[in-house]
Design a protein around this motif. Sequence first.
Motif, PDB file in Angstrom:
ATOM      1  N   LEU A  11       0.836  -1.200   0.000  1.00 23.53           N
ATOM      2  CA  LEU A  11       0.000   0.000   0.000  1.00 23.53           C
ATOM      3  C   LEU A  11       0.869   1.246   0.000  1.00 23.53           C
ATOM      4  O   LEU A  11       0.614   2.193  -0.752  1.00 23.53           O
ATOM      5  CB  LEU A  11      -0.938  -0.008   1.212  1.00 23.53           C
ATOM      6  CG  LEU A  11      -1.803   1.232   1.408  1.00 23.53           C
ATOM      7  CD1 LEU A  11      -2.691   1.488   0.201  1.00 23.53           C
ATOM      8  CD2 LEU A  11      -2.637   1.092   2.673  1.00 23.53           C
ATOM      9  N   GLU A  12       1.914   1.258   0.802  1.00 22.28           N
ATOM     10  CA  GLU A  12       2.807   2.420   0.851  1.00 22.28           C
ATOM     11  C   GLU A  12       3.501   2.641  -0.490  1.00 22.28           C
ATOM     12  O   GLU A  12       3.664   3.773  -0.925  1.00 22.28           O
ATOM     13  CB  GLU A  12       3.840   2.267   1.980  1.00 22.28           C
ATOM     14  CG  GLU A  12       3.231   2.351   3.369  1.00 22.28           C
ATOM     15  CD  GLU A  12       2.449   3.640   3.607  1.00 22.28           C
ATOM     16  OE1 GLU A  12       2.949   4.725   3.241  1.00 22.28           O
ATOM     17  OE2 GLU A  12       1.337   3.553   4.148  1.00 22.28           O
ATOM     18  N   ARG A  13       3.913   1.556  -1.153  1.00 21.49           N
ATOM     19  CA  ARG A  13       4.548   1.696  -2.471  1.00 21.49           C
ATOM     20  C   ARG A  13       3.571   2.281  -3.479  1.00 21.49           C
ATOM     21  O   ARG A  13       3.939   3.143  -4.283  1.00 21.49           O
ATOM     22  CB  ARG A  13       5.082   0.346  -2.967  1.00 21.49           C
ATOM     23  CG  ARG A  13       6.293  -0.147  -2.222  1.00 21.49           C
ATOM     24  CD  ARG A  13       7.000  -1.280  -2.938  1.00 21.49           C
ATOM     25  NE  ARG A  13       6.166  -2.447  -3.178  1.00 21.49           N
ATOM     26  CZ  ARG A  13       5.983  -3.449  -2.322  1.00 21.49           C
ATOM     27  NH1 ARG A  13       6.578  -3.413  -1.137  1.00 21.49           N
ATOM     28  NH2 ARG A  13       5.220  -4.478  -2.647  1.00 21.49           N
ATOM     29  N   LEU A  14       2.321   1.827  -3.443  1.00 15.57           N
ATOM     30  CA  LEU A  14       1.327   2.359  -4.378  1.00 15.57           C
ATOM     31  C   LEU A  14       1.021   3.818  -4.074  1.00 15.57           C
ATOM     32  O   LEU A  14       0.864   4.628  -4.992  1.00 15.57           O
ATOM     33  CB  LEU A  14       0.041   1.523  -4.318  1.00 15.57           C
ATOM     34  CG  LEU A  14       0.139   0.133  -4.944  1.00 15.57           C
ATOM     35  CD1 LEU A  14      -1.101  -0.692  -4.611  1.00 15.57           C
ATOM     36  CD2 LEU A  14       0.326   0.233  -6.437  1.00 15.57           C
ATOM     37  N   LYS A  15       0.959   4.175  -2.795  1.00 15.80           N
ATOM     38  CA  LYS A  15       0.696   5.576  -2.422  1.00 15.80           C
ATOM     39  C   LYS A  15       1.829   6.473  -2.908  1.00 15.80           C
ATOM     40  O   LYS A  15       1.592   7.600  -3.336  1.00 15.80           O
ATOM     41  CB  LYS A  15       0.528   5.697  -0.905  1.00 15.80           C
ATOM     42  CG  LYS A  15      -0.826   5.201  -0.422  1.00 15.80           C
ATOM     43  CD  LYS A  15      -0.933   5.047   1.078  1.00 15.80           C
ATOM     44  CE  LYS A  15      -0.537   6.219   1.903  1.00 15.80           C
ATOM     45  NZ  LYS A  15      -0.779   6.001   3.344  1.00 15.80           N
ATOM     46  N   ALA A  16       3.061   5.959  -2.857  1.00 12.86           N
ATOM     47  CA  ALA A  16       4.224   6.734  -3.291  1.00 12.86           C
ATOM     48  C   ALA A  16       4.425   6.649  -4.802  1.00 12.86           C
ATOM     49  O   ALA A  16       5.358   7.244  -5.339  1.00 12.86           O
ATOM     50  CB  ALA A  16       5.472   6.235  -2.573  1.00 12.86           C
ATOM     51  N   ASN A  17       3.558   5.908  -5.498  1.00  5.78           N
ATOM     52  CA  ASN A  17       3.650   5.688  -6.936  1.00  5.78           C
ATOM     53  C   ASN A  17       4.993   5.059  -7.313  1.00  5.78           C
ATOM     54  O   ASN A  17       5.606   5.403  -8.319  1.00  5.78           O
ATOM     55  CB  ASN A  17       3.395   6.967  -7.724  1.00  5.78           C
ATOM     56  CG  ASN A  17       3.008   6.680  -9.166  1.00  5.78           C
ATOM     57  OD1 ASN A  17       2.526   5.608  -9.488  1.00  5.78           O
ATOM     58  ND2 ASN A  17       3.250   7.641 -10.034  1.00  5.78           N
TER      59      ASN A  17
END
Length: 69
Positions: A11-17
Amino acid sequence: MSALNEYYAALERLKANKPTILPKGSAINNDTVAIEAGRKRGSIKKSRHAALVEAIELAGQEAGTNELS
């Protein structure tokens, strides 16, 4: 790393694109988080991961890409 930790990291990776599996700019929803975590689509269930689902919904709304999964 536990499955729950992997989901939160994804989720954090997706939020950070900055996803490692999915293409950049992917929508943030339960299925994309599961896939980014190396799990199967549909593996995130609200009954088992209520706090995670809530965090995903919030992140999706903030990113403007919240889609039903």
